[in-house]
Design a protein around this motif. Structure first.
Motif, PDB file in Angstrom:
ATOM      1  N   VAL A 188      56.403  -4.788 -17.874  1.00 13.76           N
ATOM      2  CA  VAL A 188      56.427  -6.238 -18.078  1.00 13.76           C
ATOM      3  C   VAL A 188      57.815  -6.711 -18.493  1.00 13.76           C
TER       4      VAL A 188
ATOM      5  N   ALA B 243      52.098  -4.285 -13.017  1.00 17.64           N
ATOM      6  CA  ALA B 243      52.396  -4.976 -14.281  1.00 17.64           C
ATOM      7  C   ALA B 243      53.750  -5.662 -14.205  1.00 17.64           C
TER       8      ALA B 243
ATOM      9  N   LEU C 247      51.772 -12.200 -17.533  1.00 21.46           N
ATOM     10  CA  LEU C 247      51.366 -11.266 -18.580  1.00 21.46           C
ATOM     11  C   LEU C 247      52.141 -11.506 -19.872  1.00 21.46           C
TER      12      LEU C 247
ATOM     13  N   LEU D 286      47.182 -10.274 -20.452  1.00 23.62           N
ATOM     14  CA  LEU D 286      47.699  -8.928 -20.717  1.00 23.62           C
ATOM     15  C   LEU D 286      46.572  -7.984 -21.115  1.00 23.62           C
TER      16      LEU D 286
ATOM     17  N   TYR E  72      44.491  -7.211 -18.116  1.00 19.06           N
ATOM     18  CA  TYR E  72      45.175  -6.252 -17.244  1.00 19.06           C
ATOM     19  C   TYR E  72      45.056  -4.842 -17.813  1.00 19.06           C
TER      20      TYR E  72
END
Length: 228
Positions: free
Chosen positions: A98, A140, A147, A154, A157
């Motif tokens: 991320v 990601a 995210l 987040l 995920y």
């Protein structure tokens, strides 16, 4: 010295390697070469992951700094596998991706699996672990903006990543048990692995809930400080 491909080459590699070359390498190794081929297959996946990671470089200096930071996250992932039951590996892969990008995310996931298995045992499962964690990191990174903005996204995920990891590893389980892949055998493997899948998804949820903000804040400060 790190070679940095041109922008056009980087773009092609960024799509071709994770979408075609690495999955094809893992499946070809499992279906055509057999269990004993896991060492060259793992090495091939590691080299392709490195090439994908290098494709994300834009400047040599920044690429070197990025490599150091990625190496630290991989080391944390390896240490995380030593924690019993609740393992933070996937959460760390997700957070690294991320904040450092999709290519770095794939590299973190794939190399964490390969290197940590020198402690936990290498085997024909290694390429599938590399593929599973690599793809989790890749997606990601591609979804980095939403995210980062949404804690709920987040956490969701993280749960889906746990399910996806188990689904990929179930492919290996079926191939190992039956020498082929059939829908009924794969469904049976999914059902048998359901308790582990739930536990894994919950562990991702827990670690992201507790660690996403402190780790994210530190990574942001490091990126600003060193211009990554």
């Amino acid at each position: 010295m790190i070679y940095i491909p041109s922008a056009r080459v980087r773009g092609v590699l960024s799509v071709l390697i994770p979408a075609l070359l690495i999955p094809a390498t893992v499946l070809a190794g499992a279906l055509l070469l057999g269990e004993r081929a896991y060492i060259p297959v793992s090495l091939a996946v590691a080299l392709l992951s490195l090439l994908l990671f290098v494709a994300g470089f834009e400047q040599k200096a920044i690429g070197t700094r990025r490599t150091v930071l990625v190496s630290v996250i991989i080391a944390l992932c390896i240490a995380g596998r030593l924690i019993p039951v609740f393992k933070p590996v996937t959460a760390l892969v997700v957070l690294g991706a991320v904040y450092l990008g999709a290519q770095a995310g794939f590299y973190i996931g794939a190399l964490s699996a390969l290197l940590s298995n020198f402690l936990f045992g290498q085997g024909p499962w290694t390429p599938f672990q590399m593929l599973a964690w690599g793809l989790i990191g890749l997606f990601a990174g591609l979804l980095a903006k939403p995210l980062q903005k949404s804690k709920v996204a987040l956490l969701l995920y993280g749960v889906l990543a746990g399910i996806a990891y188990s689904a990929v590893m179930d492919v290996w389980s079926v191939l190992w048990a039956s020498g082929g892949l059939s829908p009924s055998a794969y469904l049976a493997a999914i059902v048998a692995a359901l308790p582990h899948t739930v536990l894994y998804a919950l562990s991702n949820l827990l670690f992201l809930l507790l660690c996403a903000k402190p780790i994210g804040d530190k990574l942001c400060r490091i990126k600003i400080k060193y211009g990554i």
